[in-house]
Write a protein that holds these residues in place. Structure first.
Motif, PDB file in Angstrom:
ATOM      1  N   PHE A 628       0.792  -1.278  -0.141  1.00 19.17           N
ATOM      2  CA  PHE A 628      -0.058  -0.116   0.060  1.00 19.17           C
ATOM      3  C   PHE A 628       0.819   1.314  -0.068  1.00 19.17           C
ATOM      4  N   TYR A 629       1.705   1.321   0.957  1.00 21.20           N
ATOM      5  CA  TYR A 629       2.682   2.448   0.951  1.00 21.20           C
ATOM      6  C   TYR A 629       3.612   2.545  -0.245  1.00 21.20           C
ATOM      7  N   THR A 630       4.255   1.425  -0.535  1.00 14.90           N
ATOM      8  CA  THR A 630       5.207   1.761  -1.523  1.00 14.90           C
ATOM      9  C   THR A 630       4.527   2.317  -2.740  1.00 14.90           C
ATOM     10  N   CYS A 631       3.288   1.488  -3.270  1.00 13.09           N
ATOM     11  CA  CYS A 631       2.779   1.878  -4.477  1.00 13.09           C
ATOM     12  C   CYS A 631       2.086   3.080  -4.453  1.00 13.09           C
ATOM     13  N   ALA A 632       1.575   3.532  -3.243  1.00 17.07           N
ATOM     14  CA  ALA A 632       1.165   4.946  -3.134  1.00 17.07           C
ATOM     15  C   ALA A 632       2.197   6.120  -3.401  1.00 17.07           C
ATOM     16  N   ASN A 633       3.134   5.725  -2.891  1.00 20.62           N
ATOM     17  CA  ASN A 633       4.348   6.777  -2.947  1.00 20.62           C
ATOM     18  C   ASN A 633       5.045   6.658  -4.496  1.00 20.62           C
ATOM     19  N   SER A 634       4.582   5.525  -5.160  1.00 25.38           N
ATOM     20  CA  SER A 634       5.374   5.421  -6.422  1.00 25.38           C
ATOM     21  C   SER A 634       4.553   6.415  -7.514  1.00 25.38           C
ATOM     22  N   VAL A 635       3.353   6.850  -6.925  1.00 29.73           N
ATOM     23  CA  VAL A 635       2.711   7.912  -8.129  1.00 29.73           C
ATOM     24  C   VAL A 635       3.474   9.068  -8.146  1.00 29.73           C
ATOM     25  N   VAL A 636       4.395   9.456  -7.176  1.00 29.03           N
ATOM     26  CA  VAL A 636       5.289  10.559  -7.247  1.00 29.03           C
ATOM     27  C   VAL A 636       6.237  10.202  -8.107  1.00 29.03           C
ATOM     28  N   TRP A 637       6.712   8.881  -8.041  1.00 30.49           N
ATOM     29  CA  TRP A 637       7.872   8.602  -9.211  1.00 30.49           C
ATOM     30  C   TRP A 637       7.178   8.769 -10.536  1.00 30.49           C
ATOM     31  N   MET A 638       5.809   8.468 -10.727  1.00 30.41           N
ATOM     32  CA  MET A 638       5.141   8.582 -11.985  1.00 30.41           C
ATOM     33  C   MET A 638       5.321  10.004 -12.578  1.00 30.41           C
ATOM     34  N   GLN A 639       5.008  10.952 -11.463  1.00 27.19           N
ATOM     35  CA  GLN A 639       5.069  12.402 -11.696  1.00 27.19           C
ATOM     36  C   GLN A 639       6.324  12.926 -12.198  1.00 27.19           C
ATOM     37  N   TYR A 654       1.024  18.361 -21.390  1.00 27.84           N
ATOM     38  CA  TYR A 654       1.564  18.173 -20.263  1.00 27.84           C
ATOM     39  C   TYR A 654       0.880  18.435 -19.150  1.00 27.84           C
ATOM     40  N   THR A 655       0.455  19.819 -19.018  1.00 29.09           N
ATOM     41  CA  THR A 655      -0.581  19.921 -18.084  1.00 29.09           C
ATOM     42  C   THR A 655      -1.627  19.437 -17.585  1.00 29.09           C
ATOM     43  N   ASP A 656      -2.461  18.860 -18.355  1.00 28.55           N
ATOM     44  CA  ASP A 656      -3.419  17.996 -18.304  1.00 28.55           C
ATOM     45  C   ASP A 656      -3.032  16.786 -17.261  1.00 28.55           C
ATOM     46  N   VAL A 657      -2.101  15.954 -17.922  1.00 24.85           N
ATOM     47  CA  VAL A 657      -1.813  14.561 -17.409  1.00 24.85           C
ATOM     48  C   VAL A 657      -1.087  15.181 -15.853  1.00 24.85           C
ATOM     49  N   ALA A 658      -0.238  16.305 -15.838  1.00 26.43           N
ATOM     50  CA  ALA A 658       0.506  16.468 -14.627  1.00 26.43           C
ATOM     51  C   ALA A 658      -0.789  16.757 -13.528  1.00 26.43           C
ATOM     52  N   ALA A 659      -1.681  17.505 -13.809  1.00 22.89           N
ATOM     53  CA  ALA A 659      -2.873  17.611 -12.965  1.00 22.89           C
ATOM     54  C   ALA A 659      -3.384  16.481 -12.540  1.00 22.89           C
ATOM     55  N   ARG A 660      -3.821  15.524 -13.504  1.00 24.00           N
ATOM     56  CA  ARG A 660      -4.293  14.304 -13.236  1.00 24.00           C
ATOM     57  C   ARG A 660      -3.463  13.280 -12.257  1.00 24.00           C
ATOM     58  N   LEU A 661      -2.325  13.481 -12.464  1.00 27.00           N
ATOM     59  CA  LEU A 661      -1.331  12.750 -11.603  1.00 27.00           C
ATOM     60  C   LEU A 661      -1.449  13.172 -10.069  1.00 27.00           C
ATOM     61  N   LYS A 662      -1.546  14.475 -10.062  1.00 24.00           N
ATOM     62  CA  LYS A 662      -1.845  14.889  -8.493  1.00 24.00           C
ATOM     63  C   LYS A 662      -2.923  14.366  -8.059  1.00 24.00           C
ATOM     64  N   VAL A 663      -3.957  14.191  -8.900  1.00 26.76           N
ATOM     65  CA  VAL A 663      -5.298  13.827  -8.116  1.00 26.76           C
ATOM     66  C   VAL A 663      -5.017  12.389  -7.662  1.00 26.76           C
ATOM     67  N   GLN A 664      -4.325  11.676  -8.692  1.00 25.03           N
ATOM     68  CA  GLN A 664      -4.197  10.169  -8.588  1.00 25.03           C
ATOM     69  C   GLN A 664      -3.291   9.952  -7.156  1.00 25.03           C
ATOM     70  N   HIS A 665      -2.514  10.768  -6.795  1.00 19.50           N
ATOM     71  CA  HIS A 665      -1.578  10.858  -5.839  1.00 19.50           C
ATOM     72  C   HIS A 665      -2.416  10.928  -4.584  1.00 19.50           C
ATOM     73  N   ARG A 666      -3.252  11.980  -4.484  1.00 21.29           N
ATOM     74  CA  ARG A 666      -4.192  12.058  -3.497  1.00 21.29           C
ATOM     75  C   ARG A 666      -5.124  11.024  -3.334  1.00 21.29           C
ATOM     76  N   GLU A 667      -5.661  10.620  -4.320  1.00 18.78           N
ATOM     77  CA  GLU A 667      -6.697   9.392  -4.012  1.00 18.78           C
ATOM     78  C   GLU A 667      -5.960   8.036  -4.076  1.00 18.78           C
ATOM     79  N   ALA A 668      -4.628   7.858  -4.242  1.00 18.01           N
ATOM     80  CA  ALA A 668      -3.904   6.637  -3.767  1.00 18.01           C
ATOM     81  C   ALA A 668      -3.658   6.550  -2.074  1.00 18.01           C
ATOM     82  N   ILE A 669      -3.558   7.923  -1.742  1.00 20.85           N
ATOM     83  CA  ILE A 669      -3.394   7.715  -0.254  1.00 20.85           C
ATOM     84  C   ILE A 669      -4.598   7.391   0.247  1.00 20.85           C
TER      85      ILE A 669
END
Ligand code: BDP
Length: 711
Positions: A628-639, A654-669
Motif C-alpha cells: 500500500f505504502y510503496t505503491c501510493a508513493n510510486s505515484v510521485v515517481w510517475m509524476q 503536459y499540464t492536463d496529465v500532470a494535474a491528473r497525476l496529482k489527483v491520482q496521488h491524493r486518491e492513492a493515499i
C-alpha cells in the motif's frame, strides 16, 4: 504617424515575436482530438528524401467506399507528413516513383487471409496489396504509421494479417446520451439528431478504429433498451452504419431479450414460442433491409436483472439459438455474454459462469460466439483468467476486456492496460497440454474455430480528447493493436503509441514508456494488492472495504475480501469454495498451496493469517502495508517520469496529465488509508515505524467516502 508611435509599434512587434520564439511548442496546442493520427511533418531529412521518391502518383484498383477511404487517408497523411499533394493516376503503365494500392486476389496476396496486407517495393513503387479493400485500408494505415515513426522504406517488406476475425468495441452507451461506466463525457451517438444529422465526429471515430484494425462496433449498452429494435431507431442506426462501412467497420446492436413482449406486444418472449421466433426473424429482416452489412446482436441475458431465456425455463443455448436462427439468411452473428451469477450467499460468484455454461458446450448454433470477461468476477485490477477458457472446446469463445476504467480509477488514474490484456492472453489453460494459452483459445487455433472474437468495452466519449485522461487513449490503441496481433508486447505498443501521440523525442519517450509499463502494478499495489478484489456495488471508485449491506451478498465488499480476526482472503481451495477445481490440475498446482501461490494471486485463493510469513520474509500484514505504502508513493515517481518528458511535450497535454497525476496521488493515499485503517481493526497490529501513519482516522475516511457518494 509620429516617429514615437512607430517606435512603440515596432517595440510591440518585437515583444510579440520574442514571445513566440521563446515558446515554439505552445502554438501547437494539442487538444488530443487527433489521437495517434497526427501526421506531424517528417523532420529527419534523409528519411524525408527517401519518402519523396514515391510521391509522383497514387494509383489504385477498385472503387469501393473503403478504397476511397484508404486513398483519402493516404493523401491527407502524405500532405501533412511531407507537405505534398499527391494525385491519383490510374493508367500508370511502367511508371515508377509512386504508391500503388493494389486489390489483388491472385499473386502476392495469395497466402494472405482476406483482411491481410502486404507492403513492399516493386519496380520503384511502394505497393500495398490485399485481397480486400479493408486489407488495403489497413495496409495504408500501416504505411502511414511507418512514416510517422520516420522509419526507412529502403527495404520495405511488411506483411500482416489479423489473428482474430471479429475485433470490436462494445459501447455501453444509453439512448439518453449517458454512458454506463463512462468517464469521458457523454455518448458519441446523438440519437435525437439522427438520422438527418450525422455528426462528422463519427467518421473520425471510424478512422481511429480502422487505423488499428478494429472492424466492429456495438453501439449501445448491454443493459439494452428495446427501442433499438424499433423502425425509428433502426433508421438512426443505419445512418451511423453508413459511416462505419466506409472504414470496413460493421455495426452491431445489443438487444433487450424481452423486446418481443415490451416492444412487440406479444404475450411472452419465450425463445421456444413460434410467435417469438417469428418476431425476431422479422426484426432481423427489417434491420438487413436498412443495413445490408449488419454485424449481429450482443446479448446480456439473465444477468444482473436483465431478462433472458431462463425466465421461461429455457437455457442460454435456447435463447442464443433462437436469435441465431433469425440470422441464418445473413452474414451476421450472435454474441452471447457469459457474465452471469446468481444471488446466493453460499455460492462463490467465481464459479457461476462455468457452472452455467460448460454443460451447454456443443449445444450452441455455429453462428453463436460466447463472450467471456477476461476474469471470473468482473474486470478487477488483477484477476486470474476465467476458467471457461479452454473448457468449452465445441463453442467459439471470445474474450471481453474493459477499456473504460471502471475499477481502474476512472479518468484520474493513469493505468496502461496492455499488461492486463497480455496477462490474460498469455495465461496457460493447459487444456491440451502446456502452451494452451487463452490467446490460442480465442484466436481459434486451439480448438479449430474460425469465428473468433476480441471485444473491448470502449472508453470513448464526447470529451474533445475522446478518453478523458490523455493517457487512456493508449488503452484504446493497445486493445486495437492486440486484437489484430496478440503477440505484440506491451512495451512495443506503448512505445509506438507514445511516439505517434506524444513525442518523437527518444529521450522523452523513455520515461513515458516506463511510467506506462509500471502503472498497472502501481495501481494494483495501492488498490487491491496481493489478490484482493473489490467488485462491490455502487460507483466502483471510492474505497469502501467496510461495505457490508447490499441487496444481495455478492454486492458487498466483505463478501470478497473476507477479513476477520484470523486473516484475509477468499478460500477457493477444497477447504473453501473449491473454485480451483474448475481449472486443469497444472493450473490448480500453481494456486492451491498458499506457500507456493504467486503473491499477486494469493488472496484470490486463500484465507491467509495476518502473521503468516510470506516468501518475502514479511508477514501478511507487513507485506500488505509495504505494498500500500510503496505503491501510493510510486505515484510521485510517475509524476517525476512525466516531468522528465516535459520539454518535449505539448504544454496542454503536459499540464492536463500532470494535474491528473496529482489527483491520482491524493486518491492513492485515500485508498491506502481506507484499507489500512479498516484492515487494522481485524489484524489488531500497529503500522510499522517505517510508514507514516494515516493523517485521518477510520471514521474520518469513512466520512469522506460518504461525502463522495452522497446524492
Ligand atoms: C459490471 C458493471 C455493470 C455492467 C456489467 C456487465 O458494473 O455496469 O452492466 O458489468 O458487464 O462491471 O454487464
Amino acid at each position: 504617424m509620429t516617429s514615437k508611435f512607430l517606435l512603440v509599434l515596432f517595440g510591440l512587434i518585437l515583444i510579440r515575436l520574442g514571445s513566440l520564439a521563446a515558446d515554439p511548442v505552445s502554438s501547437e496546442g494539442d487538444d488530443g482530438y487527433e489521437l495517434w493520427l497526427k501526421y506531424k511533418p517528417v523532420t529527419d531529412s534523409s528519411i524525408k528524401a527517401e519518402y519523396l521518391r514515391y510521391l509522383s502518383f497514387i494509383s489504385k484498383s477498385g472503387n469501393g467506399e473503403v478504397m476511397q477511404s484508404a486513398l483519402r487517408e493516404l493523401q491527407t497523411g502524405l500532405k501533412s507528413l511531407l507537405g505534398k499533394n499527391v494525385n491519383v493516376k490510374n493508367a500508370v503503365g511502367n511508371k515508377s516513383g509512386g504508391i500503388i494500392l493494389r486489390l489483388d486476389p491472385s499473386t502476392d496476396t495469395a497466402k494472405l487471409p482476406e483482411e491481410g496486407y502486404r507492403i513492399q517495393l516493386s519496380a520503384g513503387n511502394i505497393v500495398i496489396s490485399s485481397k480486400s479493400e479493408s486489407g488495403i485500408l489497413y495496409g495504408t494505415f500501416a504505411l502511414l504509421r511507418h512514416m510517422q515513426m520516420q522509419l526507412s522504406v529502403k527495404t520495405l517488406n511488411l506483411a500482416s494479417s489479423p489473428k482474430v476475425r471479429y475485433r470490436m468495441l462494445n459501447h455501453w452507451d444509453n439512448p439518453d446520451g449517458t454512458i454506463e461506466r463512462g468517464y469521458a463525457g457523454s455518448s458519441l451517438w446523438k440519437w435525437y439528431e439522427l438520422p438527418e444529422r450525422v455528426d462528422p465526429r463519427y467518421q473520425d471515430y471510424a478512422r481511429a478504429n480502422a487505423s488499428l484494425g478494429i472492424n466492429g462496433t456495438v453501439l449501445n449498452n448491454v443493459n439494452a433498451s428495446a427501442r433499438f429494435m424499433s423502425q425509428e431507431y433502426i433508421v438512426k442506426v443505419a445512418a451511423v452504419a453508413s459511416v462505419m462501412r466506409k472504414y470496413g467497420i460493421r455495426t452491431y446492436l445489443s438487444v433487450y431479450f424481452a423486446a418481443p413482449k415490451t416492444l412487440g406486444g406479444l404475450p411472452s418472449s419465450d425463445p421456444l414460442d413460434p410467435k417469438v421466433r417469428a418476431w425476431w426473424k422479422e426484426k432481423v429482416a427489417l434491420i438487413y433491409k436498412e443495413i445490408p452489412d449488419f454485424g449481429g446482436f450482443l446479448v446480456k441475458a439473465n444477468s444482473e436483472g436483465e431478462p433472458g431465456p431462463q425466465d421461461y425455463g429455457r437455457t442460454h443455448a435456447d435463447g442464443a439459438n433462437m436469435l441465431a436462427e433469425a440470422f441464418q439468411p445473413y452474414d451476421g452473428i450472435v454474441i452471447w455474454r457469459a457474465f452471469v451469477y446468481k444471488a446466493d450467499a453460499n455460492a462463490d460468484r467465481f464459479k457461476a459462469a462455468y457452472e452455467e455454461f460448460v454443460p451447454l458446450d456443443g449445444k450452441f448454433d455455429p453462428k453463436v460466439i460466447l463472450q467471456v470477461k477476461n476474469g471470473p468476477i468482473d474486470f478487477q485490477p488483477r484477476e486470474p483468467f476465467s476458467p471457461l477458457f479452454g473448457n468449452m472446446p465445441k463453442t467459439p469463445l471470445g474474450v471481453e476486456f474493459q477499456l473504460t476504467q471502471e475499477y481502474l480509477g476512472f479518468a484520474t488514474h493513469a493505468v496502461y492496460e496492455a499488461p492486463i490484456f497480455k496477462e490474460t492472453l498469455e495465461s496457460d489453460t493447459y487444456v491440451n497440454g502446456a502452451g494452451s494459452t487463452v490467446a490460442k483459445v480465442i484466436d481459434g487455433s486451439l480448438h479449430g474455430h474460425s469465428r473468433t472474437l476480441m471485444a473491448g468495452v470502449a472508453n470513448t466519449g464526447s470529451d474533445r480528447n475522446w478518453t478523458g485522461h490523455p493517457l487512456a487513449q493508449a488503452n484504446w490503441y493497445a486493445f486495437g493493436r492486440l486484437s489484430w496481433d496478440h503477440q505484440l508486447t506491451s512495451d512495443q505498443i506503448a512505445t509506438e503509441w507514445a511516439g505517434l501521440t506524444l513525442t518523437r523525442n527518444q529521450k522523452a519517450m523513455e520515461p513515458i514508456v516506463k511510467l506506462m509499463l509500471k502503472s498497472r502494478e502501481i495501481y494494483v499495489g495501492y488498490n487491491t494488492p496481493l489478490g484482493l478484489s473489490r467488485p462491490w456495488m455502487g460507483v466502483h471508485f471510492a474505497p469502501e472495504p467496510w461495505q457490508s449491506r447490499g441487496s444481495r451478498p455478492d454486492w458487498t465488499a466483505v463478501y470478497y475480501h473476507r477479513a476477520d480476526s484470523v486473516g484475509l482472503g477468499f478460500d477457493r481451495t477444497v477447504s473453501g469454495s473449491n473454485a480451483l477445481a474448475q481449472y486443469r490440475p497444472e493450473v490448480q498446482q500453481q494456486w492451491n498451496n498458499p506457500d507456493k501461490t504467486p503473491l499477486p494471486y494469493l488472496l484470490w485463493f486463500h484465507h491467509v493469517a495476518w502473521n503468516k510469513e510470506l516468501s518475502t520474509g514479511r508477514t501478511l500484514w507487513q507485506e500488505l502495508l509495504t505494498r500500500f505504502y510503496t505503491c501510493a508513493n510510486s505515484v510521485v515517481w510517475m509524476q517525476q517520469q512525466w516531468d522528465l518528458a516535459k520539454p518535449s511535450l505539448d504544454p496542454q497535454v503536459y499540464t492536463d496529465v500532470a494535474a491528473r497525476l496529482k489527483v491520482q496521488h491524493r486518491e492513492a493515499i485515500w485508498w491506502r488509508d481506507a484499507w489500512v485503517l479498516y484492515l487494522q481493526t481485524f489484524a489488531r497490529q500497529l503500522i510499522p515505524k517505517d510508514f507514516e501513519p494515516p493523517k485521518q482516522t477510520l471514521e474520518e475516511v469513512k466520512k469522506s467516502v460518504n461525502i463522495y457518494l452522497m446524492k
